[in-house]
Design an enzyme around this catalytic site. Sequence first.
Site, PDB file in Angstrom:
ATOM      1  N   SER A 165      -2.377   2.093  -4.594  1.00 48.88           N
ATOM      2  CA  SER A 165      -2.681   2.752  -3.774  1.00 48.88           C
ATOM      3  C   SER A 165      -4.475   3.079  -3.830  1.00 48.88           C
ATOM      4  O   SER A 165      -4.882   3.312  -4.801  1.00 48.88           O
ATOM      5  CB  SER A 165      -2.216   3.907  -3.984  1.00 48.88           C
ATOM      6  OG  SER A 165      -2.378   4.654  -2.865  1.00 48.88           O
ATOM      7  N   GLY A 166      -4.859   2.958  -2.657  1.00 48.76           N
ATOM      8  CA  GLY A 166      -6.205   3.768  -2.801  1.00 48.76           C
ATOM      9  C   GLY A 166      -6.468   5.788  -3.024  1.00 48.76           C
ATOM     10  O   GLY A 166      -7.106   6.559  -3.152  1.00 48.76           O
ATOM     11  N   ASP A 215       1.142  -1.623  -0.642  1.00 50.27           N
ATOM     12  CA  ASP A 215      -0.120   0.078   0.018  1.00 50.27           C
ATOM     13  C   ASP A 215       0.969   0.997   0.190  1.00 50.27           C
ATOM     14  O   ASP A 215       2.453   0.846  -0.077  1.00 50.27           O
ATOM     15  CB  ASP A 215      -0.688   0.077   1.613  1.00 50.27           C
ATOM     16  CG  ASP A 215      -1.361   1.468   1.039  1.00 50.27           C
ATOM     17  OD1 ASP A 215      -2.512   1.762   0.413  1.00 50.27           O
ATOM     18  OD2 ASP A 215      -1.949   1.856   2.553  1.00 50.27           O
ATOM     19  N   ASN A 240      -8.687  -1.503   3.361  1.00 48.66           N
ATOM     20  CA  ASN A 240      -9.094  -1.510   1.590  1.00 48.66           C
ATOM     21  C   ASN A 240      -8.252  -2.477   1.540  1.00 48.66           C
ATOM     22  O   ASN A 240      -7.538  -3.173   0.506  1.00 48.66           O
ATOM     23  CB  ASN A 240      -9.412  -0.625   1.181  1.00 48.66           C
ATOM     24  CG  ASN A 240      -8.476   0.669   1.960  1.00 48.66           C
ATOM     25  OD1 ASN A 240      -7.388   0.512   2.383  1.00 48.66           O
ATOM     26  ND2 ASN A 240      -7.686   1.099   0.543  1.00 48.66           N
ATOM     27  N   ASP A 254       0.015   4.673   0.841  1.00 49.01           N
ATOM     28  CA  ASP A 254       0.159   6.108   2.329  1.00 49.01           C
ATOM     29  C   ASP A 254      -0.175   5.141   3.324  1.00 49.01           C
ATOM     30  O   ASP A 254      -0.769   4.089   3.571  1.00 49.01           O
ATOM     31  CB  ASP A 254      -1.596   6.399   2.508  1.00 49.01           C
ATOM     32  CG  ASP A 254      -1.696   7.367   1.204  1.00 49.01           C
ATOM     33  OD1 ASP A 254      -2.062   8.755   1.071  1.00 49.01           O
ATOM     34  OD2 ASP A 254      -1.153   7.179   0.219  1.00 49.01           O
ATOM     35  N   GLU A 281      -0.522  10.866   4.757  1.00 45.57           N
ATOM     36  CA  GLU A 281      -1.694  10.205   4.331  1.00 45.57           C
ATOM     37  C   GLU A 281      -2.197  11.339   3.335  1.00 45.57           C
ATOM     38  O   GLU A 281      -2.605  12.165   4.112  1.00 45.57           O
ATOM     39  CB  GLU A 281      -2.732  10.091   5.409  1.00 45.57           C
ATOM     40  CG  GLU A 281      -3.269   8.816   6.170  1.00 45.57           C
ATOM     41  CD  GLU A 281      -4.063   7.051   5.470  1.00 45.57           C
ATOM     42  OE1 GLU A 281      -4.027   7.901   4.143  1.00 45.57           O
ATOM     43  OE2 GLU A 281      -3.504   6.456   5.680  1.00 45.57           O
ATOM     44  N   ASP A 319      -1.658  -1.302   6.037  1.00 43.97           N
ATOM     45  CA  ASP A 319      -2.198  -0.912   6.868  1.00 43.97           C
ATOM     46  C   ASP A 319      -3.592  -0.933   6.725  1.00 43.97           C
ATOM     47  O   ASP A 319      -4.378  -0.730   8.267  1.00 43.97           O
ATOM     48  CB  ASP A 319      -1.751   0.034   7.503  1.00 43.97           C
ATOM     49  CG  ASP A 319      -2.808   1.336   6.734  1.00 43.97           C
ATOM     50  OD1 ASP A 319      -2.845   2.145   6.755  1.00 43.97           O
ATOM     51  OD2 ASP A 319      -2.015   1.472   5.205  1.00 43.97           O
ATOM     52  N   ARG A 336     -14.317  12.252   0.322  1.00 43.33           N
ATOM     53  CA  ARG A 336     -13.349  13.233   0.768  1.00 43.33           C
ATOM     54  C   ARG A 336     -12.884  14.324  -0.254  1.00 43.33           C
ATOM     55  O   ARG A 336     -11.928  14.989   0.125  1.00 43.33           O
ATOM     56  CB  ARG A 336     -12.226  12.217   1.418  1.00 43.33           C
ATOM     57  CG  ARG A 336     -12.654  11.713   2.876  1.00 43.33           C
ATOM     58  CD  ARG A 336     -11.888  10.822   3.385  1.00 43.33           C
ATOM     59  NE  ARG A 336     -12.164   9.651   2.921  1.00 43.33           N
ATOM     60  CZ  ARG A 336     -10.810   8.092   2.332  1.00 43.33           C
ATOM     61  NH1 ARG A 336      -9.994   8.961   2.527  1.00 43.33           N
ATOM     62  NH2 ARG A 336     -11.143   7.203   2.009  1.00 43.33           N
ATOM     63  N   LYS A 375      -7.600  -3.383  -5.361  1.00 41.79           N
ATOM     64  CA  LYS A 375      -5.843  -3.583  -4.686  1.00 41.79           C
ATOM     65  C   LYS A 375      -5.153  -5.563  -5.477  1.00 41.79           C
ATOM     66  O   LYS A 375      -4.142  -5.590  -5.610  1.00 41.79           O
ATOM     67  CB  LYS A 375      -5.774  -3.277  -3.270  1.00 41.79           C
ATOM     68  CG  LYS A 375      -5.581  -1.743  -3.329  1.00 41.79           C
ATOM     69  CD  LYS A 375      -5.298  -1.799  -2.071  1.00 41.79           C
ATOM     70  CE  LYS A 375      -5.156  -0.121  -1.722  1.00 41.79           C
ATOM     71  NZ  LYS A 375      -4.343   0.169  -0.606  1.00 41.79           N
TER      72      LYS A 375
END
Length: 213
Positions: free
Chosen positions: A101-102, A13, A172, A15, A22, A169, A58, A146
């Site tokens: 990554s999201g 991942d 997701n 972030d 983040e 972490d 967001r 992912k």
Amino acid sequence: MPVPTARFLVVLDADSTLIRNEVIELIADEAGRGAEVAAATEAAMRGEVDFATSLRSRVEALRGVPLAAFARVLARVEPTPGVRELIAAVHERGGAVGVVSGGFHEILDTVAPDLGVDVWRANRLLTEDGALAGRVDGTIVDAAGKAAALIEWAAERGVPMSQTIAIGDGANDLLMMDAAALGLAFNAKPAVRAQADLVIGTVDLREVIPLLP
């Protein structure tokens, strides 16, 4: 151009894993909405809300942030301790490193190659008139996205799934960690720590090196 084969694949991942930050919170700071977005991010990472729905709301909070702000955001990004050493160790052993990554290509396209990452995938932000439009461009990279990236990258490189490691972490990351032969919780939320194959307690990616095949 053909993708080079690899002996194994490590997918991280971004972030709070590859980097300490983040990124969406750093961008939100530029809009004066950092605390609000940070609280929503925390809920999403704990798995309390649907990731894609949360991300859209967001990103909406980022509308109007000028593209010039990305230089300030990039200046605040901190690579996680040990990340360069881990990536070097993977390459020395004939492996490949992916990051999924999201977060956003707008940051990862600079950070990932600088750290020596082989392949990466993230969301893209729509822009209009030199500022963020408050919307994500295209399909959101969520938990399923992912996991799909890990499987796709392994196949492209001739890596059997038995030789894959996923490190994350947040909630997701769980599908990706489940798809890999070894799922590592790193700097992780309680739900992720509970479901991981192993938990890395120290925020130092050098801790992963002894686990490499």
